[in-house]
Design an enzyme around this catalytic site. Sequence first.
Site, PDB file in Angstrom:
ATOM      1  N   CYS A 135       2.930  -5.250   6.638  1.00  0.00           N
ATOM      2  CA  CYS A 135       2.935  -4.752   5.321  1.00  0.00           C
ATOM      3  C   CYS A 135       3.517  -4.238   4.876  1.00  0.00           C
ATOM      4  O   CYS A 135       4.382  -3.525   5.276  1.00  0.00           O
ATOM      5  CB  CYS A 135       0.951  -4.060   5.076  1.00  0.00           C
ATOM      6  SG  CYS A 135      -0.139  -4.523   5.927  1.00  0.00           S
ATOM      7  N   HIS A 195       0.716  -0.937  -0.145  1.00  0.00           N
ATOM      8  CA  HIS A 195      -0.739  -0.016   0.171  1.00  0.00           C
ATOM      9  C   HIS A 195       0.800   1.374  -0.031  1.00  0.00           C
ATOM     10  O   HIS A 195       2.094   1.331   0.566  1.00  0.00           O
ATOM     11  CB  HIS A 195      -0.820   0.009   1.264  1.00  0.00           C
ATOM     12  CG  HIS A 195      -0.424   0.021   2.651  1.00  0.00           C
ATOM     13  ND1 HIS A 195       0.190   1.234   3.347  1.00  0.00           N
ATOM     14  CD2 HIS A 195       0.285  -1.338   3.377  1.00  0.00           C
ATOM     15  CE1 HIS A 195       1.279   0.771   3.819  1.00  0.00           C
ATOM     16  NE2 HIS A 195       0.811  -0.286   4.599  1.00  0.00           N
TER      17      HIS A 195
END
Length: 697
Positions: free
Chosen positions: A545, A526
């Site tokens: 992440c 992201h």
Amino acid sequence: MAIAATFLAVSTTSALAQSDPPRPSAAELAIDAAIPLPEPANVPPPTASDFKPDTTATVSPNPGKAPEGATKPADTAAAPSIEPTTNDPGKTIAAPPTASPATATAPEPGKDPVKAASNVPAADQPVAERLRDMMATKATRYFDRKTERAAVEKFYTGRDYAPIWTQGGNLTAAAKGVISRLKEAAADGLNPADYPVPDFAAAASAPDALAEADLKLTESMLDYARQAQSGRMHWSQVSADIQYPEHPIDPSEVLANVTGAKDASAALDGYNPPHKLYKLLKAKLAELRGVGDGAPIIIEDGEALKYTAARGKNAPEADAQMSDPRVPKLRAKLGITENADDIRYDAKVAAAVRKFQESVDLKPTGVLDDRTVKALNTPKRDKQIDTVIVNMERWRWLPRDLGAPAIGDAYVILNIPDYTLKVMQRGAQVWTTRVVTGKPGQHATPLLSETMKFITVNPTWNVPPSIIYNEYLPALQQDPTVLDRMGLRLERARDGSIHISQPPGEANALGRVRFNFPNKFLVYQHDTPDKNLFARDERAFSHGCMRVQYPDQYAAVLLNITMPNERYTPERIRSMYGSSEIDLKFPTPIPVNITYQTAFVDDAGKLQFRKDVYGRDGTMISILKNNRGKDLENVVAHAQPNYSRPKGPLPSAVNVSDNSFSSGSSSPNFFERLFGGGGQPTPPAPVGRPSRRVFTR
């Protein structure tokens, strides 16, 4: 055999016509003896010339039809003995008509069927018989894996247990190729000691020894193929946050492929990873060891060699020394250049052996025993060599095909220790960027291979349970307003579970774009509002992440690979920024491979090393040195940790959203909230949540 069976039919028919058949005469017994009994060997069937004609026998005028009242040919062939048609020694028996195939092959009652002739050459039949016995009684000694044992048994049975690797006691070309590959296993980052090669020369004169050598080489070949393809350890031994697709060998395919190949060595080598970066590491491993393209020196097993000094002043020194044809190789292995071809185990050789034993923590006796030979054959180790070997091992875990063929073998590969992400297509790099990865320890970024199915512009951040229960709820006890100040929304389900989310926007923790490849570890790639971290050399700061430095460019590259006619640009992606979620779905998913390469060869051909930020190298080196990974069969389960619900009520000042969600089946589960449904119809957003637009092509 056909003539003999028909003869039986005619003889029995004549016998039935007499009410009290006489006892057979000597001449008739001689006829019986003239009919050869079935044997396993290839004995030619009897012909008409083997029998004298019988002028008194009655023969049906229709050779295709038996006389009325006669026994059927199939019944006749099963008769336990031959009954004569006459006791007159002067009379002869006429040649009967040709019998049908059914008549010729029917077995006699109470007797075993006739065995088909063996296709095994006579010189190999003793070895074949021993192989048959050993597979029946000792197969588990050589093949402890059920699938491999079944495949080997089927393969040997299909060739009548003829030896695979020898013919007439001599090695076949396939055997020589396999042995060559096994002895060069160190070049592949493997250990030759794990694939012992039997001494066929010593076994040549004994069928038992040849049969055992055949099975041992088959065992070593399968061990090599399995470990070359899947690794010497299972990834679950290293960490619980690793999961790659399994790709075990098919032992039946390995046996057929290697034994049937023109080049058995190349066929066996083909089970190593085909990836370019693996092959480049293999070349660098040879350079580090200083062996170039040459194979390492292997010392064969043999009797223990010991140096004994001459006794007495006048005793010649040479008389006290043992001799062995392995000594010249031993001199070369230990760096003794003087008298390189001397086969005597003299004082210099013994001193060099003693020094080597000290270097590998063996008792320095100076005796060349089995343990010393094994240590000598173990490849040289140092820190850089170990690092290259474990990185080669990790390449064995990855899928053989990293990309999607429908879109030019395109894929994404992210290297955690290098903090870089690359997009590859048709074997070339299309685009690259810097990334931020997970912190060492509990928040380490997992290693995995999944497929990216869609991109979400303006994502909602659904906070993972680990952060909710380990960080945010404890923070609420200290400051009940912390979530409001961070722009987070808290909801509580009827079952008491907590959901915390952050709506789309510039300050969203996921930034403006999320790249979704649904996986059990609940991680994704992201954007991020914290751009300053990309300037650092070491960038392990996330909760697992992967944050991408230029998400608009990344999105445009991926969309143009899957939908080349749409001509996406970074500007077009940025034009979608707003307050509503937008899903851009890929017609063809793109594979994403998260890797851990602490050693790799860069585009300039230079060997690069990176910090072992998660300690993966150390764990793997320990497993390899202690040989704890060779025979692991059990795979460790990978489950997300269970987080207990908060004890007691939340602080009174905590702002709980009015639109608390239900835990019923119609509500999206956390996985769907996190990844937006992963290609499934998007569930309706609860009241007060930002709307979601879905773009499909």
